[in-house]
Design a protein around this motif. Structure first.
Motif, short mmCIF file in Angstrom:
data_model
loop_
_atom_site.label_atom_id
_atom_site.label_comp_id
_atom_site.label_asym_id
_atom_site.label_seq_id
_atom_site.Cartn_x
_atom_site.Cartn_y
_atom_site.Cartn_z
N GLN A 143 2.50 5.12 -11.34
CA GLN A 143 3.16 4.20 -10.43
C GLN A 143 4.00 5.04 -9.48
O GLN A 143 5.02 5.58 -9.87
N THR A 144 3.54 5.16 -8.26
CA THR A 144 4.21 5.98 -7.28
C THR A 144 5.36 5.20 -6.67
O THR A 144 5.14 4.12 -6.13
N PRO A 145 6.58 5.72 -6.75
CA PRO A 145 7.70 5.03 -6.10
C PRO A 145 7.56 5.09 -4.59
O PRO A 145 7.25 6.13 -4.05
N ILE A 146 7.76 3.96 -3.94
CA ILE A 146 7.71 3.93 -2.48
C ILE A 146 9.14 3.82 -1.98
O ILE A 146 9.79 2.80 -2.20
N PRO A 147 9.62 4.90 -1.35
CA PRO A 147 11.01 4.90 -0.87
C PRO A 147 11.25 3.94 0.26
O PRO A 147 10.42 3.49 0.92
N LYS B 156 -8.72 10.65 9.78
CA LYS B 156 -7.94 9.60 10.43
C LYS B 156 -6.47 9.67 10.00
O LYS B 156 -5.56 9.56 10.83
N ALA B 157 -6.21 9.87 8.70
CA ALA B 157 -4.84 9.96 8.21
C ALA B 157 -4.12 11.15 8.82
O ALA B 157 -2.95 11.04 9.23
N ASP B 158 -4.79 12.30 8.90
CA ASP B 158 -4.18 13.48 9.52
C ASP B 158 -3.81 13.20 10.97
O ASP B 158 -2.73 13.60 11.43
N ASP B 159 -4.70 12.53 11.69
CA ASP B 159 -4.42 12.20 13.10
C ASP B 159 -3.18 11.32 13.21
O ASP B 159 -2.33 11.54 14.08
N LEU B 160 -3.05 10.32 12.34
CA LEU B 160 -1.88 9.44 12.39
C LEU B 160 -0.60 10.18 12.05
O LEU B 160 0.44 9.97 12.69
N VAL B 161 -0.65 11.05 11.06
CA VAL B 161 0.54 11.82 10.68
C VAL B 161 0.94 12.76 11.81
O VAL B 161 2.12 12.86 12.14
N LYS B 162 -0.03 13.43 12.41
CA LYS B 162 0.25 14.38 13.49
C LYS B 162 0.78 13.71 14.75
O LYS B 162 1.50 14.33 15.53
N GLY C 51 -0.75 12.58 -1.50
CA GLY C 51 0.68 12.77 -1.75
C GLY C 51 1.33 13.65 -0.71
O GLY C 51 2.43 13.38 -0.23
N LYS C 52 0.63 14.72 -0.34
CA LYS C 52 1.17 15.64 0.67
C LYS C 52 1.34 14.93 2.02
O LYS C 52 2.38 15.06 2.66
N LEU C 53 0.34 14.17 2.43
CA LEU C 53 0.44 13.45 3.70
C LEU C 53 1.57 12.43 3.68
O LEU C 53 2.23 12.20 4.70
N ALA C 54 1.82 11.83 2.52
CA ALA C 54 2.87 10.82 2.39
C ALA C 54 4.24 11.44 2.13
O ALA C 54 5.24 10.75 2.10
N GLY C 55 4.27 12.77 1.91
CA GLY C 55 5.54 13.43 1.62
C GLY C 55 6.00 13.22 0.20
O GLY C 55 7.18 13.32 -0.10
N PHE C 56 5.06 12.94 -0.70
CA PHE C 56 5.37 12.67 -2.11
C PHE C 56 4.91 13.83 -2.97
O PHE C 56 3.79 14.29 -2.86
N ILE D 119 2.12 4.78 7.74
CA ILE D 119 1.01 4.76 6.78
C ILE D 119 1.40 5.28 5.40
O ILE D 119 0.56 5.36 4.52
N LYS D 120 2.67 5.63 5.21
CA LYS D 120 3.13 6.20 3.94
C LYS D 120 2.79 5.29 2.75
O LYS D 120 2.24 5.75 1.74
N GLY D 121 3.10 4.02 2.86
CA GLY D 121 2.82 3.08 1.78
C GLY D 121 1.33 2.98 1.49
O GLY D 121 0.92 2.94 0.33
N LEU D 122 0.52 2.97 2.54
CA LEU D 122 -0.92 2.91 2.36
C LEU D 122 -1.43 4.15 1.64
O LEU D 122 -2.23 4.06 0.71
N LEU D 123 -0.98 5.32 2.06
CA LEU D 123 -1.42 6.57 1.44
C LEU D 123 -1.07 6.60 -0.04
O LEU D 123 -1.88 7.01 -0.87
#
Length: 79
Positions: free
Chosen positions: A75-79, A16-22, A58-63, A29-33
């Motif tokens: 603690q992952t920083p959310i840009p 589902k996440a891949d589908d949303l990113v694509k 992290g890869k899907l979120a670009g982190f 969904i970056k914050g959720l990931l």
């Protein structure tokens, strides 16, 4: 829910996440990931940033983590 079962993560959540990113919704969904990534690292005993699930999230979120940290102080920083 899926714990450290990579197969369940791949077949349900990541599909589902891949589908949303694509489809052009990665920012939506970056914050959720990143939140799911941090939750995995803090709740799954013995987990580490190099595990499949946090790496994929992290890869899907670009982190990309700059340093290795233990699961207790992630603690992952959310840009």
């Amino acid at each position: 829910m899926y714990g450290n079962n990579d197969g369940k993560w791949r077949s349900a959540f990541f599909k589902k996440a891949d589908d949303l990113v694509k489809t052009g919704a990665p920012d939506a969904i970056k914050g959720l990931l990143l939140a799911v990534r941090d939750c995995y690292l803090s709740e799954i005993q013995g987990s580490k940033e190099t595990d499949f699930v946090p790496q994929k999230l992290g890869k899907l979120a670009g982190f990309t983590p700059s340093v290795n940290t233990s699961a207790t102080n992630v603690q992952t920083p959310i840009p």
